[in-house]
Design a protein around this motif. Structure first.
Motif, PDB file in Angstrom:
ATOM      1  N   LEU A  69       0.826  -1.203   0.000  1.00 19.42           N
ATOM      2  CA  LEU A  69       0.000   0.000   0.000  1.00 19.42           C
ATOM      3  C   LEU A  69       0.860   1.253   0.000  1.00 19.42           C
ATOM      4  O   LEU A  69       0.532   2.254  -0.651  1.00 19.42           O
ATOM      5  CB  LEU A  69      -0.945  -0.006   1.200  1.00 19.42           C
ATOM      6  CG  LEU A  69      -2.027  -1.095   1.192  1.00 19.42           C
ATOM      7  CD1 LEU A  69      -2.824  -1.069   2.488  1.00 19.42           C
ATOM      8  CD2 LEU A  69      -2.955  -0.922  -0.008  1.00 19.42           C
ATOM      9  N   THR A  70       1.978   1.204   0.717  1.00 21.40           N
ATOM     10  CA  THR A  70       2.924   2.320   0.694  1.00 21.40           C
ATOM     11  C   THR A  70       3.555   2.447  -0.684  1.00 21.40           C
ATOM     12  O   THR A  70       3.714   3.550  -1.216  1.00 21.40           O
ATOM     13  CB  THR A  70       4.018   2.120   1.753  1.00 21.40           C
ATOM     14  OG1 THR A  70       3.419   2.021   3.052  1.00 21.40           O
ATOM     15  CG2 THR A  70       5.012   3.272   1.739  1.00 21.40           C
ATOM     16  N   GLY A  71       3.904   1.311  -1.269  1.00 21.85           N
ATOM     17  CA  GLY A  71       4.498   1.319  -2.599  1.00 21.85           C
ATOM     18  C   GLY A  71       3.573   1.909  -3.643  1.00 21.85           C
ATOM     19  O   GLY A  71       4.008   2.639  -4.542  1.00 21.85           O
ATOM     20  N   ILE A  72       2.279   1.620  -3.553  1.00 19.25           N
ATOM     21  CA  ILE A  72       1.313   2.150  -4.509  1.00 19.25           C
ATOM     22  C   ILE A  72       1.279   3.677  -4.437  1.00 19.25           C
ATOM     23  O   ILE A  72       1.192   4.357  -5.460  1.00 19.25           O
ATOM     24  CB  ILE A  72      -0.082   1.554  -4.242  1.00 19.25           C
ATOM     25  CG1 ILE A  72      -0.105   0.076  -4.663  1.00 19.25           C
ATOM     26  CG2 ILE A  72      -1.174   2.330  -4.972  1.00 19.25           C
ATOM     27  CD1 ILE A  72      -1.352  -0.666  -4.260  1.00 19.25           C
ATOM     28  N   LYS A  73       1.363   4.214  -3.240  1.00 20.08           N
ATOM     29  CA  LYS A  73       1.355   5.669  -3.090  1.00 20.08           C
ATOM     30  C   LYS A  73       2.567   6.318  -3.743  1.00 20.08           C
ATOM     31  O   LYS A  73       2.531   7.501  -4.099  1.00 20.08           O
ATOM     32  CB  LYS A  73       1.304   6.032  -1.605  1.00 20.08           C
ATOM     33  CG  LYS A  73      -0.004   5.623  -0.928  1.00 20.08           C
ATOM     34  CD  LYS A  73       0.036   5.885   0.572  1.00 20.08           C
ATOM     35  CE  LYS A  73      -1.256   5.409   1.240  1.00 20.08           C
ATOM     36  NZ  LYS A  73      -1.218   5.575   2.711  1.00 20.08           N
ATOM     37  N   GLU A  74       3.652   5.559  -3.904  1.00 21.46           N
ATOM     38  CA  GLU A  74       4.876   6.090  -4.498  1.00 21.46           C
ATOM     39  C   GLU A  74       4.910   5.937  -6.016  1.00 21.46           C
ATOM     40  O   GLU A  74       5.841   6.407  -6.670  1.00 21.46           O
ATOM     41  CB  GLU A  74       6.088   5.372  -3.887  1.00 21.46           C
ATOM     42  CG  GLU A  74       6.234   5.598  -2.390  1.00 21.46           C
ATOM     43  CD  GLU A  74       7.318   4.721  -1.764  1.00 21.46           C
ATOM     44  OE1 GLU A  74       7.898   3.891  -2.506  1.00 21.46           O
ATOM     45  OE2 GLU A  74       7.574   4.868  -0.562  1.00 21.46           O
ATOM     46  N   LEU A  75       3.907   5.292  -6.597  1.00 21.51           N
ATOM     47  CA  LEU A  75       3.861   5.104  -8.042  1.00 21.51           C
ATOM     48  C   LEU A  75       3.637   6.451  -8.744  1.00 21.51           C
ATOM     49  O   LEU A  75       3.053   7.362  -8.161  1.00 21.51           O
ATOM     50  CB  LEU A  75       2.738   4.135  -8.414  1.00 21.51           C
ATOM     51  CG  LEU A  75       2.939   2.669  -8.017  1.00 21.51           C
ATOM     52  CD1 LEU A  75       1.647   1.880  -8.233  1.00 21.51           C
ATOM     53  CD2 LEU A  75       4.084   2.049  -8.804  1.00 21.51           C
ATOM     54  N   PRO A  76       4.060   6.581  -9.988  1.00 20.50           N
ATOM     55  CA  PRO A  76       3.812   7.822 -10.741  1.00 20.50           C
ATOM     56  C   PRO A  76       2.325   8.141 -10.788  1.00 20.50           C
ATOM     57  O   PRO A  76       1.487   7.229 -10.762  1.00 20.50           O
ATOM     58  CB  PRO A  76       4.356   7.500 -12.139  1.00 20.50           C
ATOM     59  CG  PRO A  76       5.351   6.406 -11.921  1.00 20.50           C
ATOM     60  CD  PRO A  76       4.832   5.602 -10.773  1.00 20.50           C
ATOM     61  N   PRO A  77       1.949   9.412 -10.843  1.00 16.25           N
ATOM     62  CA  PRO A  77       0.529   9.798 -10.775  1.00 16.25           C
ATOM     63  C   PRO A  77      -0.325   9.221 -11.897  1.00 16.25           C
ATOM     64  O   PRO A  77      -1.532   9.055 -11.733  1.00 16.25           O
ATOM     65  CB  PRO A  77       0.572  11.338 -10.847  1.00 16.25           C
ATOM     66  CG  PRO A  77       1.927  11.670 -11.389  1.00 16.25           C
ATOM     67  CD  PRO A  77       2.833  10.584 -10.927  1.00 16.25           C
ATOM     68  N   GLU A  78       0.293   8.873 -13.035  1.00 15.80           N
ATOM     69  CA  GLU A  78      -0.482   8.343 -14.153  1.00 15.80           C
ATOM     70  C   GLU A  78      -0.735   6.836 -14.038  1.00 15.80           C
ATOM     71  O   GLU A  78      -1.438   6.257 -14.869  1.00 15.80           O
ATOM     72  CB  GLU A  78       0.227   8.635 -15.478  1.00 15.80           C
ATOM     73  CG  GLU A  78       1.593   8.004 -15.639  1.00 15.80           C
ATOM     74  CD  GLU A  78       2.741   8.847 -15.097  1.00 15.80           C
ATOM     75  OE1 GLU A  78       3.903   8.557 -15.448  1.00 15.80           O
ATOM     76  OE2 GLU A  78       2.458   9.796 -14.336  1.00 15.80           O
TER      77      GLU A  78
END
Length: 401
Positions: free
Chosen positions: A58-67
């Protein structure tokens, strides 16, 4: 030409398509799925990667590029999709271990570690570091699995070879469903007097009963036992696909196997039907809504030619990350190939952007900007976007009535 009517037609039989179809069938909708054949899920390790960028997916998903399409679904949908998956797979007799809050390692056939989130229970005891001693039991003549690679990378690791009398992944897995074979295997293993902490086996330990068989071996040997994914094709991937397919049919869904879509019928802003061929006979499958989950290039959802990249069913506009020369990195093993960003851009309702059709929804690997290998988000993204697409599709149908 035969004509069949449905509420929803799913195109593609991967993790996303079968999950979205089951969710809609649970709501009492009449759902059909059309597919050209087996999906790429059968080639996978069977593990559910959510996001490998952090120890906490879940933390990793927040760090993904906005697109990235993960940002189109809220955290509750992601959590709910994984909970649904684990409950469903347990009901189908293929339980999965793990939780959304923490990634874990799976030992690969090359002796390296793969980061994943949910894993088949047969891999739950896989070592999480090189400090754990393991004994690998492999099978004579088995290709796609070479214990020497693992032993070379790890200390405190040994292996033994059992002659199963057959040499392919499927045939060995079938043998393990036979009681007499299982007893002969256990008798042989007992004579090894294994001293290592854990026992690793290539992922060929049964067809549909793998979890029970691995647990039985662990009990009889009094040691944790785990499967190691082989080089594709993969038994865990096939078990995953078979369980999803069984669940979809259990919910009332209909599958049209080896019925490739050859065309569409349209009226105004709606797709009314897909045309297919079965044994040379044309068919028209009508529906009020359609979910596209054909995957990317390997799954057959996209095709690249010298003229560009096309989506193969509805001819939807394809997002391309840049000119052709940027599609591939000079390093073959790089995770930064631009081709990984190619796909269909969707909005928050999982509808394709800049498309004239109002009743098409998308999910899974065909979405743009996923970079699945780089971000480690394969089946996890498929499950989350399948739930989001199913919810949007059901809402659309409820308003259409």
């Amino acid at each position: 030409m035969s004509v069949t009517e449905y509420d929803v037609v799913i195109i593609g039989a991967g993790v996303a398509g079968l999950t979205a179809g089951a969710l809609l069938a649970e709501r009492g909708l009449k759902v059909a799925l059309v597919t050209t054949g087996e999906p790429t899920a059968c080639l996978s390790t069977g593990c559910v990667d959510v996001c490998s960028r952090s120890n906490n997916p879940l933390t990793g998903i927040k760090e993904l590029p906005p697109e990235h399409p993960f940002h189109l679904v809220n955290e509750k949908i992601i959590i709910d999709s994984l909970n649904y998956f684990q409950t469903m797979m347990t009901d189908m007799g293929v339980p999965y271990a793990g939780a959304i809050e923490k990634n874990r390692f799976v030992l690969s056939a090359l002796g390296t570690y793969k980061t994943s989130c949910l894993v088949p229970s047969t891999m739950e005891s896989a070592p999480q570091s090189n400090t754990e001693s393991i004994h690998i039991v492999t099978f004579k003549g088995l290709k796609d699995f070479y214990p020497g690679y693992i032993v070379a990378r790890r200390k405190n690791t040994n292996f033994s070879v059992f002659d199963a009398g057959v040499y392919t992944i499927m045939s060995i897995a079938s043998r393990f469903e036979d009681k007499n074979f299982f007893e002969r295997f256990i008798t042989w293993m007992d004579k090894l007097h294994i001293d290592e902490e854990k026992i690793g086996l290539p992922a060929v330990i049964g067809l549909e009963s793998a979890s029970e068989i691995v647990n039985a071996i662990a009990t009889l040997m009094a040691k944790p036992v785990f499967e190691i994914p082989t080089i594709p094709p993969s038994m865990p991937g096939r078990r995953l696909f078979n369980a999803l397919k069984k669940n979809f049919r259990k919910k009332g869904g209909t599958i049209y196997w080896a019925w490739p879509v050859t065309g569409t019928e349209k009226t105004g802003k709606l797709i009314e039907a897909v045309a297919t061929h079965s044994e040379g006979r044309p068919n028209s499958i009508n529906a009020r809504a359609f979910i596209l989950s054909t995957g990317s290039f390997v799954g057959g959802g996209l095709t690249a030619t010298r003229k560009g990249i096309t989506e193969n069913v509805f001819n939807l506009p394809v997002h391309v990350s840049g000119p052709r020369e940027t599609w591939f990195d000079n390093d073959y093993f790089s995770l930064n190939h631009g081709i990984g960003r190619v796909g269909i851009v969707v909005d928050a309702s999982m509808r394709p952007v800049d498309s004239p059709w109002n009743n098409i929804f998308l999910c899974g690997g065909i979405l743009a900007e996923t970079e699945i290998l780089k971000n480690g988000c394969g089946h996890g993204l498929a499950l989350a976007t399948a739930l989001a697409a199913a919810q949007s599709c059901a809402e659309y149908l409820s308003h259409e009535l």
